[in-house]
Enzyme design. Structure first.
Site, PDB file in Angstrom:
ATOM      1  N   SER A  30     109.651 -69.635  -1.178  1.00 47.94           N
ATOM      2  CA  SER A  30     108.664 -70.698  -0.981  1.00 47.94           C
ATOM      3  C   SER A  30     108.285 -70.875   0.495  1.00 47.94           C
ATOM      4  CB  SER A  30     109.190 -72.011  -1.567  1.00 47.94           C
ATOM      5  OG  SER A  30     110.434 -72.348  -0.993  1.00 47.94           O
ATOM      6  N   ASP A  83     110.503 -64.125   7.329  1.00 45.11           N
ATOM      7  CA  ASP A  83     111.094 -64.345   5.999  1.00 45.11           C
ATOM      8  C   ASP A  83     111.943 -65.612   6.012  1.00 45.11           C
ATOM      9  OD1 ASP A  83     111.798 -63.951   3.365  1.00 45.11           O
ATOM     10  OD2 ASP A  83     112.665 -61.961   3.662  1.00 45.11           O
ATOM     11  N   GLU A 105     113.737 -57.042   1.096  1.00 48.21           N
ATOM     12  CA  GLU A 105     113.720 -57.889   2.306  1.00 48.21           C
ATOM     13  C   GLU A 105     114.525 -57.244   3.432  1.00 48.21           C
ATOM     14  OE1 GLU A 105     113.252 -62.342   0.386  1.00 48.21           O
ATOM     15  OE2 GLU A 105     115.246 -61.483   0.519  1.00 48.21           O
TER      16      GLU A 105
HETATM   17  C1  5RP Z   1     114.450 -64.412  -1.539  1.00 49.53           C
HETATM   18  C2  5RP Z   1     115.036 -65.037  -0.333  1.00 49.53           C
HETATM   19  C3  5RP Z   1     114.390 -66.273   0.176  1.00 49.53           C
HETATM   20  O1  5RP Z   1     113.978 -66.047   1.486  1.00 49.53           O
HETATM   21  C4  5RP Z   1     115.383 -67.390   0.147  1.00 49.53           C
HETATM   22  O2  5RP Z   1     115.845 -67.531  -1.195  1.00 49.53           O
HETATM   23  C5  5RP Z   1     114.782 -68.716   0.634  1.00 49.53           C
HETATM   24  O3  5RP Z   1     113.868 -69.181  -0.290  1.00 49.53           O
HETATM   25  P1  5RP Z   1     113.019 -70.510  -0.060  1.00 49.53           P
HETATM   26  O4  5RP Z   1     112.162 -70.279   1.133  1.00 49.53           O
HETATM   27  O5  5RP Z   1     112.227 -70.656  -1.341  1.00 49.53           O
HETATM   28  O6  5RP Z   1     113.989 -71.646   0.138  1.00 49.53           O
HETATM   29  O7  5RP Z   1     115.988 -64.561   0.229  1.00 49.53           O
HETATM   30  O8  5RP Z   1     115.184 -63.318  -2.000  1.00 49.53           O
END
Ligand code: 5RP
Length: 232
Positions: A30, A83, A105
């Protein structure tokens, strides 16, 4: 709602790092999605960049937002990767993979000259491990691999170890974009994240794990009204 505003503030601060002509790794989740949407607005205003998505979901969002994408097979190095994260410790060690995209990632973050993490302040922890550590494994023999992972966690001093197959609401295994399964490892606390990372990588059947060690250079911590930029 407050967390979402904090995520937006972190993403907005990250957009300032984007320069004309850059190649960009586009994260998943998100917080990263806010970044992709803001990037799309800059592209609509004339900014020229190209992105490499870390998941099919991000690829679709980037297309909807008008962000041009590159074929990952033609990528040498990337200028910047932005990310999110599930946990960030004071040494910029991360747990990632809550969105089941950890393998792509990690490949993309490692290809970037600058890996920038955006997170709301709830993700900042003194020690990694409260968030269950995702480990991506091959479907074949996954229960055997899970048993090896359990032993590795226990021998690494993780408290309260439990290894669970991630499932959908319909109780089917979650399948990653790479066709693998995800095991969520409840550790409570990880005493030595680099040592655990090495141990997990040695297990046959483990494709990769959600510990990102020594990779992040910048962490932007989003808050309700601002964002703090931390540099390593
Ligand atoms: C996906 C990830 C995301 O970066 C992590 O889960 C954080 O998610 P969010 O920004 O929705 O809190 O590693 O694999």
């Amino acid at each position: 709602m407050t967390a979402d505003i904090a995520k937006i503030n972190a993403a907005a601060a990250a957009v300032a790092y984007v320069e004309e002509g850059m190649t960009l790794g586009l994260g998943t989740g998100s917080t990263a999605a806010h970044f992709v949407r803001m990037l799309g607005q800059r592209v609509a205003q004339g900014l020229k960049v190209r992105g490499v998505p870390t998941s099919e979901a991000t690829a679709q969002l980037a297309r909807e937002c008008g962000v041009p994408l590159m074929d990952v097979a033609k990528v040498g190095a990337l200028d910047l990767c932005v990310d999110g994260a599930d946990e960030v410790d004071p040494r910029f060690q991360l747990i990632k993979g809550g969105g089941a995209a950890l393998l792509r990632e990690k490949i993309i973050a490692q290809a970037a000259r600058h890996f920038l993490v955006i997170a709301d302040e709830s993700k900042m922890v003194e020690r990694l491990g409260a968030f269950p550590l995702p480990v991506e494994v091959t479907p074949f023999g996954y229960a055997l691999t899970a048993a090896k992972i359990y032993t590795a966690l226990r021998d690494s001093g993780c408290a309260g170890t439990e290894v669970a197959l991630r499932e959908t609401a319909e109780n089917a295994p979650v399948v990653t974009d790479g066709g693998n399964f995800v095991l969520d490892c409840r550790c409570r606390a990880i005493p030595d994240a680099p040592a655990l990372a090495d141990r997990l990588k040695r297990i046959t059947g483990v494709v990769d794990h959600g510990l990102f060690i020594g990779m992040a250079r910048t962490v932007i911590v989003g808050k309700a009204k601002s964002a703090d930029v931390l540099e390593r």
